[in-house]
Design a protein around this motif. Structure first.
Motif, PDB file in Angstrom:
ATOM      1  N   ASN A 192     -13.036  38.422  15.707  1.00 47.92           N
ATOM      2  CA  ASN A 192     -14.115  37.524  16.119  1.00 47.92           C
ATOM      3  C   ASN A 192     -13.904  36.171  15.427  1.00 47.92           C
ATOM      4  N   ALA A 193     -14.755  35.198  15.756  1.00 46.39           N
ATOM      5  CA  ALA A 193     -14.600  33.855  15.183  1.00 46.39           C
ATOM      6  C   ALA A 193     -14.671  33.871  13.658  1.00 46.39           C
ATOM      7  N   ALA A 194     -15.558  34.673  13.111  1.00 49.56           N
ATOM      8  CA  ALA A 194     -15.689  34.740  11.646  1.00 49.56           C
ATOM      9  C   ALA A 194     -14.395  35.256  11.016  1.00 49.56           C
ATOM     10  N   GLU A 195     -13.785  36.251  11.630  1.00 49.62           N
ATOM     11  CA  GLU A 195     -12.531  36.795  11.097  1.00 49.62           C
ATOM     12  C   GLU A 195     -11.389  35.792  11.248  1.00 49.62           C
ATOM     13  N   VAL A 196     -11.397  35.035  12.327  1.00 50.98           N
ATOM     14  CA  VAL A 196     -10.372  33.999  12.494  1.00 50.98           C
ATOM     15  C   VAL A 196     -10.490  32.961  11.383  1.00 50.98           C
ATOM     16  N   ILE A 197     -11.707  32.539  11.068  1.00 52.62           N
ATOM     17  CA  ILE A 197     -11.897  31.553   9.991  1.00 52.62           C
ATOM     18  C   ILE A 197     -11.398  32.141   8.671  1.00 52.62           C
ATOM     19  N   ASP A 198     -11.701  33.400   8.397  1.00 50.71           N
ATOM     20  CA  ASP A 198     -11.212  34.041   7.168  1.00 50.71           C
ATOM     21  C   ASP A 198      -9.681  34.098   7.152  1.00 50.71           C
ATOM     22  N   HIS A 199      -9.074  34.349   8.301  1.00 54.53           N
ATOM     23  CA  HIS A 199      -7.613  34.355   8.402  1.00 54.53           C
ATOM     24  C   HIS A 199      -7.047  32.958   8.117  1.00 54.53           C
ATOM     25  N   ILE A 257      -8.374  30.656   6.275  1.00 50.34           N
ATOM     26  CA  ILE A 257      -8.511  30.433   4.834  1.00 50.34           C
ATOM     27  C   ILE A 257      -7.378  31.125   4.082  1.00 50.34           C
ATOM     28  N   GLU A 258      -7.118  32.369   4.431  1.00 53.41           N
ATOM     29  CA  GLU A 258      -6.047  33.135   3.778  1.00 53.41           C
ATOM     30  C   GLU A 258      -4.693  32.441   3.982  1.00 53.41           C
ATOM     31  N   ALA A 259      -4.450  31.943   5.183  1.00 54.92           N
ATOM     32  CA  ALA A 259      -3.189  31.250   5.449  1.00 54.92           C
ATOM     33  C   ALA A 259      -3.082  29.961   4.634  1.00 54.92           C
ATOM     34  N   GLU A 260      -4.198  29.272   4.451  1.00 60.83           N
ATOM     35  CA  GLU A 260      -4.187  28.066   3.622  1.00 60.83           C
ATOM     36  C   GLU A 260      -3.834  28.409   2.178  1.00 60.83           C
ATOM     37  N   ARG A 261      -4.324  29.528   1.708  1.00 63.16           N
ATOM     38  CA  ARG A 261      -4.079  29.926   0.311  1.00 63.16           C
ATOM     39  C   ARG A 261      -2.670  30.440   0.083  1.00 63.16           C
ATOM     40  N   THR A 262      -2.167  31.255   1.006  1.00 69.06           N
ATOM     41  CA  THR A 262      -0.963  32.030   0.699  1.00 69.06           C
ATOM     42  C   THR A 262       0.215  31.806   1.636  1.00 69.06           C
ATOM     43  N   ASN A 263       0.069  30.953   2.635  1.00 73.55           N
ATOM     44  CA  ASN A 263       1.154  30.812   3.591  1.00 73.55           C
ATOM     45  C   ASN A 263       1.738  29.402   3.632  1.00 73.55           C
ATOM     46  N   TRP A 264       1.013  28.449   4.185  1.00 76.48           N
ATOM     47  CA  TRP A 264       1.602  27.160   4.540  1.00 76.48           C
ATOM     48  C   TRP A 264       2.151  26.387   3.342  1.00 76.48           C
ATOM     49  N   LEU A 265       1.309  26.042   2.391  1.00 75.99           N
ATOM     50  CA  LEU A 265       1.784  25.251   1.240  1.00 75.99           C
ATOM     51  C   LEU A 265       2.716  26.044   0.337  1.00 75.99           C
ATOM     52  N   PRO A 266       2.425  27.322   0.060  1.00 78.85           N
ATOM     53  CA  PRO A 266       3.385  28.068  -0.754  1.00 78.85           C
ATOM     54  C   PRO A 266       4.781  28.127  -0.127  1.00 78.85           C
ATOM     55  N   ARG A 267       4.844  28.289   1.190  1.00 78.30           N
ATOM     56  CA  ARG A 267       6.155  28.336   1.846  1.00 78.30           C
ATOM     57  C   ARG A 267       6.816  26.955   1.847  1.00 78.30           C
ATOM     58  N   PHE A 284       3.963  37.103   4.281  1.00 79.88           N
ATOM     59  CA  PHE A 284       2.573  36.728   4.496  1.00 79.88           C
ATOM     60  C   PHE A 284       1.889  37.867   5.242  1.00 79.88           C
ATOM     61  N   ASP A 285       0.825  38.379   4.673  1.00 79.17           N
ATOM     62  CA  ASP A 285       0.058  39.456   5.306  1.00 79.17           C
ATOM     63  C   ASP A 285      -0.984  38.835   6.229  1.00 79.17           C
ATOM     64  N   ARG A 286      -0.698  38.827   7.526  1.00 81.88           N
ATOM     65  CA  ARG A 286      -1.599  38.208   8.504  1.00 81.88           C
ATOM     66  C   ARG A 286      -2.945  38.916   8.610  1.00 81.88           C
ATOM     67  N   TYR A 287      -3.038  40.103   8.028  1.00 84.94           N
ATOM     68  CA  TYR A 287      -4.267  40.890   8.128  1.00 84.94           C
ATOM     69  C   TYR A 287      -4.998  41.036   6.802  1.00 84.94           C
ATOM     70  N   ALA A 288      -4.540  40.348   5.780  1.00 88.84           N
ATOM     71  CA  ALA A 288      -5.140  40.476   4.444  1.00 88.84           C
ATOM     72  C   ALA A 288      -6.630  40.167   4.449  1.00 88.84           C
ATOM     73  N   HIS A 289      -7.039  39.215   5.253  1.00 90.74           N
ATOM     74  CA  HIS A 289      -8.456  38.828   5.297  1.00 90.74           C
ATOM     75  C   HIS A 289      -9.349  39.972   5.766  1.00 90.74           C
ATOM     76  N   LEU A 290      -8.789  40.921   6.488  1.00 92.54           N
ATOM     77  CA  LEU A 290      -9.585  42.055   6.980  1.00 92.54           C
ATOM     78  C   LEU A 290      -9.849  43.080   5.882  1.00 92.54           C
ATOM     79  N   PHE A 342     -20.966  32.968   6.972  1.00 94.42           N
ATOM     80  CA  PHE A 342     -20.061  32.312   7.911  1.00 94.42           C
ATOM     81  C   PHE A 342     -20.036  30.806   7.660  1.00 94.42           C
ATOM     82  N   GLU A 343     -21.193  30.227   7.418  1.00 92.50           N
ATOM     83  CA  GLU A 343     -21.266  28.787   7.145  1.00 92.50           C
ATOM     84  C   GLU A 343     -20.494  28.440   5.871  1.00 92.50           C
TER      85      GLU A 343
END
Length: 174
Positions: free
Chosen positions: A41-48, A50-60, A76-82, A90-91
């Motif tokens: 859902n949208a909330a899970e996408v936002i959490d994903h 956030i996780e990508a910002e923390r552990t994917n883009w800049l670290p790589r 990168f664990d694409r499902y870690a946020h779950l 959500f806000e």
């Protein structure tokens, strides 16, 4: 090839505010709907995001600059946020995404010299050698993918309610 670092940064800078404007203050029905089991859902996408910002883009990106191809990126664990039980609303998640993206773009602008770094390569654990500019292009397209996903999921919430107009609504076609 169309990649332009300034255009990518323009898009990356707009994604958080676009999502905030589109999703803030919507009823829970909109931000919690999904397409069925195993979908987000949208909330899970936002959490994903956030996780990508923390552990994917800049670290790589930093990995490419510092390590090159001598060893692969950490996976990168694409499902870690779950697996996390976020204790934020959500806000609050939207605000966190805005904040971390702003920080990451500021850091990106200080780390990258487009004349020197865009062709640098790193070692992806699945794809092999990848260029820094490919990582940046992927980051931008990743944003667009998830914006599209959110819109599609929300539209499908009313899939049965639109009646015969479904024939004209391409977003509802499988």
């Amino acid at each position: 090839m169309n990649f332009n670092i300034n255009e990518a940064i323009e898009l990356l800078g707009r994604t958080p505010r676009t999502l905030e404007y589109f999703l803030s203050d919507l009823s829970e029905g909109w931000v919690q709907c999904n397409e069925g089991e195993g979908t987000w859902n949208a909330a899970e996408v936002i959490d994903h995001l956030i996780e990508a910002e923390r552990t994917n883009w800049l670290p790589r990106l930093e990995h490419i600059i510092q390590v090159g191809t001598s060893k692969p990126f950490p996976p990168f664990d694409r499902y870690a946020h779950l697996n996390e039980q976020a204790e934020r609303s959500f806000e609050q998640s939207l605000k966190e995404f805005i904040s971390i993206r702003e920080q990451n773009l500021t850091k990106l602008k200080t780390l990258i010299d487009p004349e020197r770094h865009l062709e640098l390569t790193g070692l992806h654990p699945e794809f092999g050698e990848v260029k820094l500019k490919e990582l940046l292009a992927t980051w931008a397209v990743h944003d667009l993918t998830h914006i599209s996903q959110i819109v599609r999921v929300m539209a499908k919430r009313y899939q049965e309610d639109v009646g015969p107009w479904k024939a004209y609504l391409s977003i509802l076609k499988n």
